[in-house]
Design an enzyme around this catalytic site. Structure first.
Site, PDB file in Angstrom:
ATOM      1  N   LYS A 178       0.862  -1.187   0.000  1.00 13.57           N
ATOM      2  CA  LYS A 178       0.000   0.000   0.000  1.00 13.57           C
ATOM      3  C   LYS A 178       0.889   1.225   0.000  1.00 13.57           C
ATOM      4  CE  LYS A 178      -4.498   0.850   0.158  1.00 13.57           C
ATOM      5  NZ  LYS A 178      -5.549  -0.014  -0.370  1.00 13.57           N
TER       6      LYS A 178
HETATM    7  P1  NAD Z   1     -13.499   7.510  -2.650  1.00 13.03           P
HETATM    8  O1  NAD Z   1     -12.560   8.588  -2.285  1.00 13.03           O
HETATM    9  O2  NAD Z   1     -13.960   7.388  -4.059  1.00 13.03           O
HETATM   10  O3  NAD Z   1     -14.810   7.566  -1.726  1.00 13.03           O
HETATM   11  C1  NAD Z   1     -14.792   7.741  -0.362  1.00 13.03           C
HETATM   12  C2  NAD Z   1     -16.153   8.310   0.001  1.00 13.03           C
HETATM   13  O4  NAD Z   1     -16.282   8.364   1.408  1.00 13.03           O
HETATM   14  C3  NAD Z   1     -16.360   9.726  -0.511  1.00 13.03           C
HETATM   15  O5  NAD Z   1     -17.668   9.852  -1.013  1.00 13.03           O
HETATM   16  C4  NAD Z   1     -16.202  10.583   0.740  1.00 13.03           C
HETATM   17  O6  NAD Z   1     -16.931  11.795   0.658  1.00 13.03           O
HETATM   18  C5  NAD Z   1     -16.789   9.635   1.760  1.00 13.03           C
HETATM   19  N1  NAD Z   1     -16.426   9.944   3.128  1.00 13.03           N
HETATM   20  C6  NAD Z   1     -15.231  10.354   3.632  1.00 13.03           C
HETATM   21  N2  NAD Z   1     -15.322  10.555   4.958  1.00 13.03           N
HETATM   22  C7  NAD Z   1     -16.594  10.239   5.293  1.00 13.03           C
HETATM   23  C8  NAD Z   1     -17.307  10.247   6.513  1.00 13.03           C
HETATM   24  N3  NAD Z   1     -16.703  10.584   7.639  1.00 13.03           N
HETATM   25  N4  NAD Z   1     -18.629   9.861   6.496  1.00 13.03           N
HETATM   26  C9  NAD Z   1     -19.230   9.481   5.351  1.00 13.03           C
HETATM   27  N5  NAD Z   1     -18.596   9.472   4.165  1.00 13.03           N
HETATM   28  C10 NAD Z   1     -17.299   9.848   4.142  1.00 13.03           C
HETATM   29  O7  NAD Z   1     -12.784   6.159  -2.156  1.00 13.03           O
HETATM   30  P2  NAD Z   1     -13.117   4.671  -2.579  1.00 13.03           P
HETATM   31  O8  NAD Z   1     -12.145   4.245  -3.625  1.00 13.03           O
HETATM   32  O9  NAD Z   1     -14.583   4.526  -2.837  1.00 13.03           O
HETATM   33  O10 NAD Z   1     -12.708   3.901  -1.243  1.00 13.03           O
HETATM   34  C11 NAD Z   1     -13.597   3.830  -0.134  1.00 13.03           C
HETATM   35  C12 NAD Z   1     -13.091   2.761   0.812  1.00 13.03           C
HETATM   36  O11 NAD Z   1     -13.023   1.517   0.120  1.00 13.03           O
HETATM   37  C13 NAD Z   1     -11.687   2.996   1.368  1.00 13.03           C
HETATM   38  O12 NAD Z   1     -11.635   2.482   2.682  1.00 13.03           O
HETATM   39  C14 NAD Z   1     -10.818   2.158   0.455  1.00 13.03           C
HETATM   40  O13 NAD Z   1      -9.608   1.774   1.065  1.00 13.03           O
HETATM   41  C15 NAD Z   1     -11.720   0.980   0.233  1.00 13.03           C
HETATM   42  N6  NAD Z   1     -11.409   0.221  -0.974  1.00 13.03           N
HETATM   43  C16 NAD Z   1     -11.405   0.810  -2.193  1.00 13.03           C
HETATM   44  C17 NAD Z   1     -11.128   0.039  -3.319  1.00 13.03           C
HETATM   45  C18 NAD Z   1     -11.183   0.615  -4.706  1.00 13.03           C
HETATM   46  O14 NAD Z   1     -11.050  -0.157  -5.671  1.00 13.03           O
HETATM   47  N7  NAD Z   1     -11.405   1.904  -4.882  1.00 13.03           N
HETATM   48  C19 NAD Z   1     -10.833  -1.321  -3.184  1.00 13.03           C
HETATM   49  C20 NAD Z   1     -10.861  -1.886  -1.901  1.00 13.03           C
HETATM   50  C21 NAD Z   1     -11.156  -1.107  -0.809  1.00 13.03           C
END
Ligand code: NAD
Length: 487
Positions: A178
């Site tokens: 990561k």
């Molecule tokens: P992203 O940045 O696209 O979305 C994150 C969302 O969470 C945004 O809409 C943001 O406004 C919201 N957010 C932030 N703080 C918040 C809060 N306190 N309350 C409510 N909403 C809040 O990120 P993503 O790629 O969708 O990733 C989200 C999660 O999924 C992370 O933990 C990431 O590690 C995990 N993840 C992502 C992927 C991927 O392929 N993108 C894969 C595995 C895991």
């Protein structure tokens, strides 16, 4: 094969009670090549606040998440402590020997670099960039890049370890890594982000590459950031699309990558639903974090017939008993709107904590880590939690949900869809051959279903899916490390 028995297994159920031999010298010996970057030894934080003991309180939530009461507060138990806690539980059950635990808990390589950049205000700002390569026994390191002010070495360590178990659980030939930069991505201009990305890449490219370590998008990074990374890498190494995944389609990205993590969550729902007596058309869903993962999961679940009764993002939370038109919301946000000014049938603005209390069948945390903690877990009003975010549930919250009879599909399996399609993208790039979207989605479904069923076989009354999943992952990594003679 070496015995996996630990002499002290029964004493190791609490975070902070382990000994890890991970000095600078031992890490130096483990490295097979030179890097010019600054590398630091992994350390294991010592805790005495009893994580895992549900009678001890969680520490106070992070102040960064308390603004205006709009945003859900997160527990001050770090992602690293969460990941180590779950590792220990599974390792105890596997009776993993102490010396093998030490290898599995620490990272192979940790890189921290300075990222100085002149921003639009005319001043030079210095950010820190990190890349942690946790374990590469099963293949090249693989994991996302996160841009967020709260990114630090411990957070990246936790997420890297999670990737090791995740790639092993879904059985794709990668290790875990990561990275990230502690920059406020949402406040930066596009040009500034590009400068930061290129500066970071130029400093860490020596430890990356298609057969070494392949980054992908994570929080606040996207296909555009991956395109800049690929371009910067290419300046030194020549055109190498397989050096990053999650690229734009125009630059040899894979069809289906952007939706993959959200779609993977839906495959999990489809596997678990019959077990829990849930039918899509009678299922109400709440999604916390309407970003890439949350929005795709919500939109695909809605296509299946589910009603999305609550969603939130960093700006606010929405509720509608009639169901939120999440396609319209997605479009609204894409056009520059915010969740606060979205209008729809019966849609009302609610508080972030209220969102967590909404009556529903499925709750999907898809924002950041530690959002479900000891103070709010009891208020969740659902039958099934599918963890889209990484480490959204603290150990104490996990126990509370378990006691309430909530079925929980853990992050290490549930959100693996992204890395699975990243694997497909890497394979396509190496072959310079593109698959169509249906083929990608079908293959993703096959892998997610297989992982769910293999983990389910391990589950029992005493072994919830999270422990079972970690057991499957740890066993595969230990076997690979031993078979190749690394340990
Ligand atoms: P992203 O940045 O696209 O979305 C994150 C969302 O969470 C945004 O809409 C943001 O406004 C919201 N957010 C932030 N703080 C918040 C809060 N306190 N309350 C409510 N909403 C809040 O990120 P993503 O790629 O969708 O990733 C989200 C999660 O999924 C992370 O933990 C990431 O590690 C995990 N993840 C992502 C992927 C991927 O392929 N993108 C894969 C595995 C895991």
């Amino acid at each position: 094969m070496r015995p996996m028995r630990s002499e002290h297994a029964e004493d190791r159920s609490r975070v902070g009670e382990r000994e890890v031999d991970c000095t600078a010298e031992t890490k130096g010996e483990a490295m097979s090549d030179e890097t010019a970057t600054h590398e630091r030894p992994a350390t294991t934080p010592q805790r005495d606040d009893g994580v895992g003991d549900r009678h001890a309180p969680d520490k106070s939530p992070r102040t960064a998440n308390q603004e205006d009461g709009k945003v859900t507060r997160r527990a001050e138990v770090s992602n690293l402590e969460i990941v180590h806690h779950y590792f220990d539980r599974a390792a105890d059950r596997l009776e993993l020997a102490d010396d093998i635990r030490a290898v599995m808990l620490s990272a192979y390589r940790e890189v921290q670099v300075q990222v100085p950049v002149k921003l639009a205000d005319g001043r030079i700002h210095v950010y820190s960039g990190y890349r942690v390569q946790h374990n590469g026994a099963r293949g090249p390191y693989k994991g996302g890049m996160r841009y967020h002010p709260e990114v630090d070495l411990d957070e990246v360590r936790a997420l890297a370890a999670l990737m090791t178990w995740k790639t092993a659980i879904v059985n794709i030939p990668f290790g875990g890594a990561k990275g990230g930069i502690n920059c406020p991505a949402d406040k930066l201009e596009r040009d500034e982000l590009q400068k930061i990305t290129r500066s970071f890449m130029s400093k860490i490219d020596k430890v990356l590459g298609p057969t070494r370590d392949i980054p992908a998008p994570d929080v606040n990074t996207n296909a555009q950031v991956m395109a800049w990374m690929m371009d910067e890498y290419g300046k030194t190494h020549g055109h190498t699309p397989a050096c990053v995944t999650g690229k734009p389609i125009a630059l040899e990205g894979s069809y289906g990558r952007e939706s993959a993590t959200g779609r993977g969550l839906v495959f999990m729902f489809r596997e678990a639903a019959p077990q829990l007596g849930l039918k899509a058309e009678e299922t109400r869903v709440v999604v916390q974090g309407f970003g890439n993962v949350g929005a795709w999961a919500a939109r695909i679940l809605r296509q299946l017939g589910c009603r999305i009764v609550g969603v939130s993002d960093a700006n606010g939370s929405l509720h509608s008993e009639a169901g939120i038109d999440v396609d319209a919301l997605h479009e609204h946000l894409r056009e520059g709107g915010t969740s606060n000014d979205f209008e729809g049938e019966g849609v009302e603005s609610i508080g972030a904590e209220e969102l967590m209390e909404l009556e529903c069948e499925v709750f999907i945390p898809a924002a950041l880590g530690g959002m479900i903690h000891a103070d709010n877990a009891d208020r969740l009003n659902c039958k099934l939690v599918i963890e889209g975010a990484n480490s959204p549930t603290t150990p104490k919250a996990d126990e509370i949900l378990n006691d309430k009879g909530v079925f929980l599909i853990p992050d290490v399996m549930a959100n693996a869809g992204g890395v699975v399609v990243s694997y497909f993208e890497w394979v396509q790039n190496l072959q310079h051959f593109r698959w169509d979207e249906r083929e990608v989605n079908d293959k993703l479904g096959g892998i997610m279903r297989r992982a769910y069923r293999q983990v389910k076989e391990r589950c029992s009354d005493d072994v919830p899916p999270r422990v079972a999943a970690y057991e499957v992952g740890i066993e595969r990594v230990v076997e690979a490390a031993q078979t190749r003679g690394y340990i």
